[in-house]
Each structure stands twice: as structure tokens, then as C-alpha cells.
Design an enzyme around this catalytic site. Sequence first.
Site, PDB file in Angstrom:
ATOM      1  N   SER A 104       0.823  -1.194   0.000  1.00  0.00           N
ATOM      2  CA  SER A 104       0.000   0.000   0.000  1.00  0.00           C
ATOM      3  C   SER A 104       0.867   1.258   0.000  1.00  0.00           C
ATOM      4  O   SER A 104       1.647   1.475  -0.920  1.00  0.00           O
ATOM      5  CB  SER A 104      -0.969  -0.059   1.195  1.00  0.00           C
ATOM      6  OG  SER A 104      -2.048   0.810   1.023  1.00  0.00           O
ATOM      7  N   GLU A 208      -1.758  -2.753  -8.266  1.00  0.00           N
ATOM      8  CA  GLU A 208      -2.957  -3.124  -7.511  1.00  0.00           C
ATOM      9  C   GLU A 208      -3.515  -1.858  -6.872  1.00  0.00           C
ATOM     10  O   GLU A 208      -2.826  -0.842  -6.810  1.00  0.00           O
ATOM     11  CB  GLU A 208      -2.629  -4.163  -6.425  1.00  0.00           C
ATOM     12  CG  GLU A 208      -1.630  -3.721  -5.354  1.00  0.00           C
ATOM     13  CD  GLU A 208      -2.220  -2.886  -4.216  1.00  0.00           C
ATOM     14  OE1 GLU A 208      -3.415  -3.033  -3.905  1.00  0.00           O
ATOM     15  OE2 GLU A 208      -1.468  -2.084  -3.642  1.00  0.00           O
ATOM     16  N   HIS A 278      -4.808  -5.730  -1.886  1.00  0.00           N
ATOM     17  CA  HIS A 278      -5.464  -5.621  -0.581  1.00  0.00           C
ATOM     18  C   HIS A 278      -6.436  -6.781  -0.411  1.00  0.00           C
ATOM     19  O   HIS A 278      -7.644  -6.612  -0.271  1.00  0.00           O
ATOM     20  CB  HIS A 278      -6.165  -4.273  -0.459  1.00  0.00           C
ATOM     21  CG  HIS A 278      -5.217  -3.134  -0.273  1.00  0.00           C
ATOM     22  ND1 HIS A 278      -4.346  -2.704  -1.267  1.00  0.00           N
ATOM     23  CD2 HIS A 278      -4.974  -2.346   0.797  1.00  0.00           C
ATOM     24  CE1 HIS A 278      -3.630  -1.684  -0.805  1.00  0.00           C
ATOM     25  NE2 HIS A 278      -3.988  -1.450   0.434  1.00  0.00           N
TER      26      HIS A 278
END
Length: 306
Positions: A104, A208, A278
Site C-alpha cells: 500500500s 494493484e 489488498h
Amino acid sequence: MSKHIYIYSPSGAVRDKQAFKRGIKRLQALGFEVEVDQDALSSHMRFAGDDDVRLAAIQRAAASGADVAMISRGGYGLTRILGRIRYAAIAKAIERGTQFVGISDFTAFQLAVLAKTGATTWAGPALCEGFGVGGAPDLVPDDIMEDCFLDMVGGQGEGTGWRQNLALPGKPVVIHHAPVWGGNLSVLVSLLGTPYFPSIKGGIMFLEDVGEHPYQIERMLTQLLHSGVLAQQKAIVLGQFTGFSLTAHDKGFKLGTVVAWLQAQLKVPVITNLPYGHVQTKVLLPVGKHADLVAEGKDVMMVWGH
């Protein structure tokens, strides 16, 4: 001798203390010696301490001598401090054997380290969401994620394979010795045009994101397209894009629309369904290492340990 994991918080404040505790217990149950940074649970506004506190935590992680330095969670905060990180110290720690792991917001750190030093870090779990299974105390950490993590720690992580959503048309894709890089799409795009965006040509770029609607994903991909980044790669590998809701206004515009649009814009193969993002089931990927990739029909294999 058990492996040593150092937990620190360079981004958002840990709000789910139970997930934090569960994550530490899980790592200990797997046989690791876990050391928690003195400011891992600090809080300043939305951050895990102010910028100075988080910078000091990164330096302590680099100086820890741990086998793995793992972030507690993502969130937001690393892009603010990229200009003040001591990259030489990070590269030395990696050379001495510390593997930096995260997801992230951690993409900012990973790409900056790659741009500044060429050193390899690992895209993988954070403590709370990976091993503490954040927000879902009844869940257990995912088997595949844990196996990949254990392989990485043991120096056995050599590659990964998966099946795509749709078969690739035409001849099989075969790519040799290409650098693996990428991460969270929003964070990666925010580094474009800065000294922290690596200049990688002929790479395998993985992406992502979470909580971004397909049109926002397309807008960010458009920025990478127009800046010439995508066309310079040997393959674009799309991981998991989750946590968004379609509306009546979309009228059939969905994630598949974005993927088809992207494939139409590029001569470079666009590969789908990488088990990374995630989501609980995720592989670990070496950001900065060279890999071979073979894709035929729906089957994909990426290998870096040779």
C-alpha cells in the site's frame, strides 16, 4: 536460531490495536522473535507520529539488524518524508540481510529505495492486515501468504504462478531477465515526475489498488500511458483491484472495460489476476529483482530465484 522481525510504523497510525496484537502473536507462533519499535503505536493526526518520529522509526528499522523489517500498516504518510530518508543506510541494511516488507503506502518507500539505490525490497503483507487479519478477528492468516512469507524469510522464495481471468490471445508471452517493480497504483502515480520514481525500461510492472472506482483506475493508467511508462515495459501485470462499488450511472463500465481498453492501447502484454493486493491471498514480490515470466492461455509463471 529463530529469525528476527522488526515491526515499525512509517505511515498511518495503528487504530486496530487488537489486529496489531494478533499479528505479533501469529508471528511468534510461527517461531519468529518479534521486536516492536518504540513508536509503533504512536499517533499524531492520522499518522503514526509526526514526520520526525516516523523517520526515526525507519532509521531504527534499518539499524535493527533484523532479518525482516515489516510495517505495521499502510495508510498515508511516506510520500511526505521521502526527501529526508537516509537511503544509503537502507541499502546497507538490505546488503546486510534485512528484508523490508510492506504494501500500500509502502510503495512510495519501495520505489524511492529502488530509484535511489537499486536495492530490492518485498511487496507483501503488513502486520495488521496480513498476520493480524485486520478487522476480522475470527479469520486466520491466509495459508498462501504465510507460505510465501516463510519462503522469502528462508531464502526459498523463487517465484509464483497463477491463472488469469481471461486467456491471452496469440502466441505465448516469454520474457527473460526483466526487473520486477510496481505496487499500489495511486501511490505509484503520485511519484511520477519526482526523483523517487524509478526509470525502468523493459520491466515487469505489477499494479494493484483498493477503494478506487474503475474510472479512477483508468484515469491513473492513462497518466502512466501518456507519460510513456507503460509502453517501455515488457509486461503489465494487474493484481487485485478491490473495495469499490459500481453505480447505475456506470451503465456497464466496469473493471473489465478498463482492462480491455488498456490492452487495446498497448503492444505490451497486459496480464491479469496476479494474487497480490489488498486481499488475504497474496504472494510476495521482489521489487527490483530480475525475473522471467511465461504466460500461455490462462496460465502464468514468474520466476526470480535462479
